[in-house]
Design a protein around this motif. Sequence first.
Motif, short mmCIF file in Angstrom:
data_model
loop_
_atom_site.label_atom_id
_atom_site.label_comp_id
_atom_site.label_asym_id
_atom_site.label_seq_id
_atom_site.Cartn_x
_atom_site.Cartn_y
_atom_site.Cartn_z
N PRO A 59 -40.11 -57.29 -47.85
CA PRO A 59 -39.18 -57.20 -46.71
C PRO A 59 -39.76 -56.33 -45.60
N GLU A 60 -39.23 -56.52 -44.43
CA GLU A 60 -39.65 -55.70 -43.29
C GLU A 60 -39.27 -54.25 -43.54
N PRO A 61 -40.10 -53.30 -43.12
CA PRO A 61 -39.72 -51.90 -43.29
C PRO A 61 -38.52 -51.57 -42.38
N PRO A 62 -37.72 -50.60 -42.77
CA PRO A 62 -36.57 -50.26 -41.93
C PRO A 62 -37.04 -49.69 -40.59
N PRO A 63 -36.20 -49.78 -39.56
CA PRO A 63 -36.60 -49.29 -38.24
C PRO A 63 -36.51 -47.77 -38.12
N TYR A 64 -36.38 -47.09 -39.22
CA TYR A 64 -36.28 -45.63 -39.21
C TYR A 64 -36.99 -45.08 -40.44
N ARG A 65 -37.18 -43.78 -40.44
CA ARG A 65 -37.74 -43.10 -41.61
C ARG A 65 -36.99 -41.79 -41.80
N LEU A 66 -37.06 -41.28 -43.02
CA LEU A 66 -36.43 -39.99 -43.30
C LEU A 66 -37.48 -38.89 -43.23
N GLU A 67 -37.09 -37.77 -42.66
CA GLU A 67 -38.00 -36.64 -42.48
C GLU A 67 -37.32 -35.40 -43.06
N LEU A 68 -38.05 -34.62 -43.85
CA LEU A 68 -37.49 -33.38 -44.39
C LEU A 68 -37.60 -32.28 -43.35
N VAL A 69 -36.49 -31.59 -43.13
CA VAL A 69 -36.44 -30.54 -42.11
C VAL A 69 -35.97 -29.25 -42.80
N PRO A 70 -36.70 -28.14 -42.62
CA PRO A 70 -36.25 -26.88 -43.25
C PRO A 70 -34.97 -26.36 -42.58
N LEU A 71 -34.09 -25.85 -43.40
CA LEU A 71 -32.85 -25.25 -42.89
C LEU A 71 -33.09 -23.77 -42.59
N PRO A 72 -32.34 -23.18 -41.63
CA PRO A 72 -32.55 -21.79 -41.26
C PRO A 72 -32.36 -20.81 -42.42
N GLY A 73 -31.42 -21.04 -43.29
CA GLY A 73 -31.16 -20.11 -44.40
C GLY A 73 -31.99 -20.41 -45.64
N GLY A 74 -32.89 -21.36 -45.56
CA GLY A 74 -33.69 -21.77 -46.72
C GLY A 74 -33.24 -23.14 -47.20
N GLY A 75 -34.11 -23.85 -47.82
CA GLY A 75 -33.82 -25.19 -48.31
C GLY A 75 -34.22 -26.25 -47.28
N TYR A 76 -33.93 -27.47 -47.60
CA TYR A 76 -34.31 -28.59 -46.73
C TYR A 76 -33.15 -29.57 -46.61
N THR A 77 -33.19 -30.34 -45.55
CA THR A 77 -32.26 -31.45 -45.36
C THR A 77 -33.06 -32.64 -44.85
N ALA A 78 -32.51 -33.83 -45.00
CA ALA A 78 -33.18 -35.04 -44.52
C ALA A 78 -32.60 -35.43 -43.17
N ARG A 79 -33.48 -35.84 -42.27
CA ARG A 79 -33.07 -36.27 -40.94
C ARG A 79 -33.62 -37.67 -40.72
N THR A 80 -32.83 -38.54 -40.11
CA THR A 80 -33.26 -39.91 -39.82
C THR A 80 -33.97 -39.91 -38.48
N VAL A 81 -35.17 -40.50 -38.47
CA VAL A 81 -35.99 -40.55 -37.25
C VAL A 81 -36.39 -41.99 -37.01
N ALA A 82 -36.27 -42.47 -35.77
CA ALA A 82 -36.67 -43.84 -35.43
C ALA A 82 -38.19 -43.95 -35.46
N TRP A 83 -38.70 -45.13 -35.88
CA TRP A 83 -40.15 -45.37 -35.86
C TRP A 83 -40.63 -45.42 -34.43
N MET A 84 -41.74 -44.81 -34.17
CA MET A 84 -42.36 -44.86 -32.84
C MET A 84 -43.71 -45.55 -32.97
N ASP A 85 -43.78 -46.80 -32.58
CA ASP A 85 -45.05 -47.53 -32.66
C ASP A 85 -45.71 -47.64 -31.31
#
Length: 85
Positions: A59-85
Amino acid sequence: MQRPRTPAEARARMVLLTADRIAGHTFRSIAARHGLSKSQVHRLLRDVPILIGPRAPKPEPPPYRLELVPLPGGGYTARTVAWMD
């Protein structure tokens, strides 16, 4: 002597052959299952795509990707980012 097939029997057999090919079975396995030669199966099913199974097109890849972003107090969260081709 074998009696000739009726059009309904021919259509039913073609439906079974097509379903096997769509499911990803090889021409050899379809030929063995239905008592045909590989060349007969290839001639009948040459335009039938494989839609499911390990040999199906990817199948076609999704038009977005998930990126791990560090949180200010520690730990990580996932953020959705659009593909930039």
